[in-house]
Design a protein around this motif. Sequence first.
Motif, mmCIF file in Angstrom:
data_model
loop_
_atom_site.group_PDB
_atom_site.id
_atom_site.type_symbol
_atom_site.label_atom_id
_atom_site.label_comp_id
_atom_site.label_asym_id
_atom_site.label_seq_id
_atom_site.Cartn_x
_atom_site.Cartn_y
_atom_site.Cartn_z
ATOM 1 N N ASP A 46 -9.136 12.213 -3.618
ATOM 2 C CA ASP A 46 -7.568 12.358 -2.931
ATOM 3 C C ASP A 46 -7.225 10.754 -2.870
ATOM 4 O O ASP A 46 -7.748 9.978 -3.457
ATOM 5 C CB ASP A 46 -7.743 12.871 -1.276
ATOM 6 C CG ASP A 46 -8.900 12.203 -0.482
ATOM 7 O OD1 ASP A 46 -9.272 11.209 -0.952
ATOM 8 O OD2 ASP A 46 -9.294 12.737 0.111
ATOM 9 N N ARG A 47 -6.078 10.620 -2.240
ATOM 10 C CA ARG A 47 -5.526 9.375 -2.148
ATOM 11 C C ARG A 47 -6.377 7.970 -1.400
ATOM 12 O O ARG A 47 -6.524 7.061 -1.991
ATOM 13 C CB ARG A 47 -4.063 9.114 -1.527
ATOM 14 C CG ARG A 47 -3.449 7.849 -1.231
ATOM 15 C CD ARG A 47 -2.062 7.968 -0.744
ATOM 16 N NE ARG A 47 -1.285 6.663 -0.916
ATOM 17 C CZ ARG A 47 -1.371 6.008 0.653
ATOM 18 N NH1 ARG A 47 -1.750 6.553 1.692
ATOM 19 N NH2 ARG A 47 -0.688 4.784 0.750
ATOM 20 N N GLU A 48 -7.274 8.654 -0.685
ATOM 21 C CA GLU A 48 -7.933 7.807 0.202
ATOM 22 C C GLU A 48 -9.138 7.346 -0.720
ATOM 23 O O GLU A 48 -9.598 6.164 -0.529
ATOM 24 C CB GLU A 48 -8.548 8.511 1.600
ATOM 25 C CG GLU A 48 -7.867 8.810 2.415
ATOM 26 C CD GLU A 48 -6.928 7.469 2.888
ATOM 27 O OE1 GLU A 48 -7.464 6.511 3.173
ATOM 28 O OE2 GLU A 48 -5.649 7.676 2.894
ATOM 29 N N GLU A 49 -9.576 8.307 -1.538
ATOM 30 C CA GLU A 49 -10.567 7.665 -2.578
ATOM 31 C C GLU A 49 -9.856 6.722 -3.559
ATOM 32 O O GLU A 49 -10.817 5.590 -3.760
ATOM 33 C CB GLU A 49 -10.957 8.844 -3.284
ATOM 34 C CG GLU A 49 -12.570 8.472 -4.141
ATOM 35 C CD GLU A 49 -13.214 9.747 -4.890
ATOM 36 O OE1 GLU A 49 -14.439 9.786 -4.505
ATOM 37 O OE2 GLU A 49 -12.478 10.408 -5.375
ATOM 38 N N TRP B 110 -1.771 -5.589 3.649
ATOM 39 C CA TRP B 110 -2.322 -4.266 4.090
ATOM 40 C C TRP B 110 -2.947 -4.177 5.163
ATOM 41 O O TRP B 110 -3.050 -3.341 6.088
ATOM 42 C CB TRP B 110 -3.128 -3.849 2.818
ATOM 43 C CG TRP B 110 -3.763 -2.258 2.950
ATOM 44 C CD1 TRP B 110 -3.454 -1.338 3.901
ATOM 45 C CD2 TRP B 110 -4.682 -1.618 2.101
ATOM 46 N NE1 TRP B 110 -4.194 -0.199 3.848
ATOM 47 C CE2 TRP B 110 -4.891 -0.323 2.751
ATOM 48 C CE3 TRP B 110 -5.134 -2.113 1.039
ATOM 49 C CZ2 TRP B 110 -5.725 0.465 1.998
ATOM 50 C CZ3 TRP B 110 -6.030 -0.922 0.271
ATOM 51 C CH2 TRP B 110 -6.009 0.087 0.836
ATOM 52 N N SER C 229 -3.446 -2.060 8.940
ATOM 53 C CA SER C 229 -4.644 -1.037 9.059
ATOM 54 C C SER C 229 -6.013 -1.633 9.496
ATOM 55 O O SER C 229 -6.464 -2.623 9.098
ATOM 56 C CB SER C 229 -5.091 -0.596 7.494
ATOM 57 O OG SER C 229 -6.350 0.077 7.512
ATOM 58 N N ARG D 43 1.105 5.861 -4.324
ATOM 59 C CA ARG D 43 1.006 7.096 -3.793
ATOM 60 C C ARG D 43 0.818 8.038 -5.349
ATOM 61 O O ARG D 43 1.288 7.431 -6.065
ATOM 62 C CB ARG D 43 2.062 7.584 -3.196
ATOM 63 C CG ARG D 43 2.424 6.984 -1.729
ATOM 64 C CD ARG D 43 3.151 7.804 -0.808
ATOM 65 N NE ARG D 43 3.030 6.963 0.508
ATOM 66 C CZ ARG D 43 1.963 7.386 1.352
ATOM 67 N NH1 ARG D 43 1.341 8.480 0.996
ATOM 68 N NH2 ARG D 43 2.103 6.855 2.567
ATOM 69 N N VAL E 231 0.999 -1.260 0.056
ATOM 70 C CA VAL E 231 -0.104 -0.015 -0.036
ATOM 71 C C VAL E 231 0.726 1.072 0.051
ATOM 72 O O VAL E 231 0.555 2.208 -0.415
ATOM 73 C CB VAL E 231 -0.757 -0.066 1.261
ATOM 74 C CG1 VAL E 231 -0.153 0.240 2.533
ATOM 75 C CG2 VAL E 231 -1.815 1.189 1.074
ATOM 76 N N GLU E 232 1.988 1.329 0.482
ATOM 77 C CA GLU E 232 2.779 2.361 0.553
ATOM 78 C C GLU E 232 3.467 2.764 -0.842
ATOM 79 O O GLU E 232 3.653 4.050 -0.972
ATOM 80 C CB GLU E 232 4.213 2.206 1.523
ATOM 81 C CG GLU E 232 3.788 2.155 2.891
ATOM 82 C CD GLU E 232 2.944 3.401 3.333
ATOM 83 O OE1 GLU E 232 3.633 4.548 3.077
ATOM 84 O OE2 GLU E 232 1.987 3.286 4.145
ATOM 85 N N LEU F 178 -7.613 4.594 -2.803
ATOM 86 C CA LEU F 178 -7.465 3.367 -2.033
ATOM 87 C C LEU F 178 -8.962 2.643 -1.650
ATOM 88 O O LEU F 178 -8.884 1.410 -1.783
ATOM 89 C CB LEU F 178 -6.692 3.609 -0.490
ATOM 90 C CG LEU F 178 -5.383 4.093 -0.539
ATOM 91 C CD1 LEU F 178 -4.917 4.483 0.732
ATOM 92 C CD2 LEU F 178 -4.555 3.075 -1.457
ATOM 93 N N ALA F 179 -9.949 3.365 -1.554
ATOM 94 C CA ALA F 179 -11.244 2.727 -1.234
ATOM 95 C C ALA F 179 -11.701 2.306 -2.515
ATOM 96 O O ALA F 179 -12.345 1.056 -2.644
ATOM 97 C CB ALA F 179 -12.198 3.851 -0.886
ATOM 98 N N GLU G 7 -8.683 -0.673 9.470
ATOM 99 C CA GLU G 7 -10.032 -0.658 8.988
ATOM 100 C C GLU G 7 -9.956 -1.762 7.730
ATOM 101 O O GLU G 7 -11.105 -2.408 7.551
ATOM 102 C CB GLU G 7 -10.094 0.703 8.058
ATOM 103 C CG GLU G 7 -10.385 1.895 9.135
ATOM 104 C CD GLU G 7 -9.204 2.566 9.924
ATOM 105 O OE1 GLU G 7 -7.884 1.904 9.693
ATOM 106 O OE2 GLU G 7 -9.068 3.210 10.660
#
Length: 212
Positions: A51-54, A110, A114, A30, A26-27, A56-57, A116
């Motif tokens: 953003d990056r979170e979206e 991952w 995490s 980016r 996951v790192e 990743l989702a 989550e």
Amino acid sequence: MNETGWRGSPEIWLETAYASLVEGGVEAVRIQPLARKLKLSRTSFYWFFKDREELLAALVDRWRAKNTENLIGRSRAYAETLVEAMLNVFDCWLDRDLFDAQFEFAIRSWALQSPEIAEEVSRADEARLAALADMFTRFGVAPLPADVRARASYLVQIGYISLNTSEDLATRMQRVPDYVTIFTGQSPQPRELDRFFARHNYVPGEPAVAMR
């Protein structure tokens, strides 16, 4: 060139993120490194993802659709016998279009970082196990043995993935009849194995081909 062309597309960004996740964890997912791989500007990313979170989702959604939904689907596929139903599930372990083992390994790695994602994996495991147990009960297996057989068949494969095990196709296929017998308590008939082998273009006795 149209605007979408020079900025890429959501699919291109997601596919590159997937490749980076599988290769480097996951790192490695980016925005700037992805932009370099695509030879696009960093700002192009923001046309498609907040953003990056979206992003990743979106990767998690892709994993859920690919691995969990396909596995559940194969457990519910038409079968005349329990052995045939089990072989339908085994399709997942041999066809990357149905179940991506490298993706599974990356997501589970991952999850170690995490909470989550660990919860996502736990929910997926529960859904997959429930579907497999339902498959056994559909063929008359009592609930407790159905749960045990579901866990045995599923956890063996997750062990393969978690240990990053590699074996050639011939070896895997030679083991299939005994795995099926152990998991179902029934020996596969030659015609059931023949259909299974044919689906995966395997001819007994042919040269080994490495696989995950």
